[in-house]
Motif scaffolding. Structure first.
Motif, short mmCIF file in Angstrom:
data_model
loop_
_atom_site.label_atom_id
_atom_site.label_comp_id
_atom_site.label_asym_id
_atom_site.label_seq_id
_atom_site.Cartn_x
_atom_site.Cartn_y
_atom_site.Cartn_z
N ALA A 103 -5.00 1.52 3.20
CA ALA A 103 -5.47 1.64 1.81
C ALA A 103 -4.45 2.37 0.95
O ALA A 103 -4.21 2.00 -0.21
N GLU A 104 -3.83 3.40 1.51
CA GLU A 104 -2.80 4.13 0.76
C GLU A 104 -1.59 3.24 0.52
O GLU A 104 -0.99 3.27 -0.55
N ALA A 105 -1.22 2.42 1.49
CA ALA A 105 -0.10 1.50 1.32
C ALA A 105 -0.39 0.52 0.19
O ALA A 105 0.49 0.28 -0.67
N LEU A 106 -1.58 -0.03 0.14
CA LEU A 106 -1.95 -0.96 -0.93
C LEU A 106 -1.86 -0.27 -2.28
O LEU A 106 -1.34 -0.83 -3.24
N TYR A 107 -2.36 0.96 -2.37
CA TYR A 107 -2.30 1.72 -3.62
C TYR A 107 -0.85 2.01 -4.02
O TYR A 107 -0.46 1.79 -5.17
N LEU A 108 -0.04 2.51 -3.09
CA LEU A 108 1.34 2.89 -3.40
C LEU A 108 2.18 1.68 -3.81
O LEU A 108 2.92 1.74 -4.81
N ILE A 109 2.07 0.59 -3.09
CA ILE A 109 2.86 -0.60 -3.42
C ILE A 109 2.38 -1.21 -4.74
O ILE A 109 3.19 -1.64 -5.55
N SER A 110 1.08 -1.19 -4.99
CA SER A 110 0.56 -1.68 -6.28
C SER A 110 1.07 -0.82 -7.43
O SER A 110 1.44 -1.34 -8.48
N THR A 111 1.10 0.49 -7.23
CA THR A 111 1.60 1.40 -8.26
C THR A 111 3.08 1.15 -8.53
O THR A 111 3.51 1.07 -9.69
N LEU A 112 3.87 0.99 -7.47
CA LEU A 112 5.29 0.68 -7.64
C LEU A 112 5.48 -0.64 -8.39
O LEU A 112 6.37 -0.76 -9.24
N CYS A 168 4.49 3.22 2.19
CA CYS A 168 3.37 2.77 3.01
C CYS A 168 2.29 3.82 3.23
O CYS A 168 1.19 3.49 3.66
N GLY A 169 2.61 5.07 2.96
CA GLY A 169 1.62 6.13 3.12
C GLY A 169 1.16 6.27 4.56
O GLY A 169 1.84 5.84 5.49
N LYS A 170 -0.01 6.86 4.70
CA LYS A 170 -0.55 7.14 6.04
C LYS A 170 -1.66 6.19 6.46
O LYS A 170 -2.09 6.21 7.61
N THR A 171 -2.17 5.38 5.53
CA THR A 171 -3.24 4.44 5.84
C THR A 171 -2.95 3.11 5.17
O THR A 171 -2.14 3.03 4.23
N SER A 186 11.46 -2.66 4.61
CA SER A 186 11.34 -1.68 5.70
C SER A 186 10.22 -0.71 5.37
O SER A 186 10.15 -0.17 4.26
N ALA A 187 9.36 -0.49 6.32
CA ALA A 187 8.27 0.46 6.13
C ALA A 187 8.83 1.87 5.96
O ALA A 187 9.78 2.25 6.64
N ALA A 188 8.26 2.60 5.02
CA ALA A 188 8.65 3.98 4.77
C ALA A 188 7.42 4.75 4.31
O ALA A 188 6.56 4.20 3.62
N LEU A 189 7.32 6.00 4.67
CA LEU A 189 6.16 6.80 4.36
C LEU A 189 5.87 6.86 2.86
O LEU A 189 4.72 6.78 2.44
N GLY A 220 -0.78 -5.40 6.03
CA GLY A 220 -0.65 -6.50 5.09
C GLY A 220 -0.45 -6.13 3.63
O GLY A 220 -0.36 -7.00 2.77
N ALA A 221 -0.36 -4.83 3.32
CA ALA A 221 -0.22 -4.42 1.93
C ALA A 221 1.03 -5.01 1.26
O ALA A 221 0.99 -5.40 0.10
N CYS A 222 2.11 -5.11 2.01
CA CYS A 222 3.35 -5.66 1.45
C CYS A 222 3.27 -7.17 1.24
O CYS A 222 4.14 -7.76 0.58
N CYS A 223 2.22 -7.80 1.76
CA CYS A 223 2.00 -9.24 1.58
C CYS A 223 0.93 -9.52 0.53
O CYS A 223 0.59 -10.67 0.29
N ILE A 224 0.40 -8.46 -0.05
CA ILE A 224 -0.65 -8.58 -1.06
C ILE A 224 -0.23 -7.95 -2.38
O ILE A 224 -0.27 -8.58 -3.43
N ALA A 225 0.17 -6.69 -2.34
CA ALA A 225 0.40 -5.91 -3.56
C ALA A 225 1.56 -6.38 -4.44
O ALA A 225 1.40 -6.51 -5.65
#
Length: 83
Positions: A69-78, A64-67, A58-61, A8-13
């Protein structure tokens, strides 16, 4: 890479400026989409009402990272870097 179900990170961040059912003005960065279920699945996945920006994601490493929590952090940073 496939999406991790329940992430759900892409639906929150990210901010989304296009209308979403229940959110006619889109959503702010960090705001949970109203179409995201309690188990972090999109309620309108595959439906015509789903915004194009969501359908084209599209999901990408590197995003989205490996977890979840990492996805939420990476998308928020972007989001911060591009807003």
């Amino acid at each position: 890479m496939n999406c991790r179900l329940g992430c759900g990170a892409c639906c929150i961040a990210p901010s989304i400026t296009s209308p979403i059912p229940g959110m006619p003005n889109g959503k702010l960065a960090g705001e949970r989409c109203v179409q995201l279920s309690d188990d972090n699945l999109c309620k309108i996945f595959g439906m015509d009402e789903r915004p194009e920006v969501c359908s084209s994601f599209s999901a990408a490493l590197d995003v989205c990272g490996k977890t979840n929590a990492e996805a939420l952090y990476l998308i928020s940073t972007l989001e911060c870097q591009t807003s």
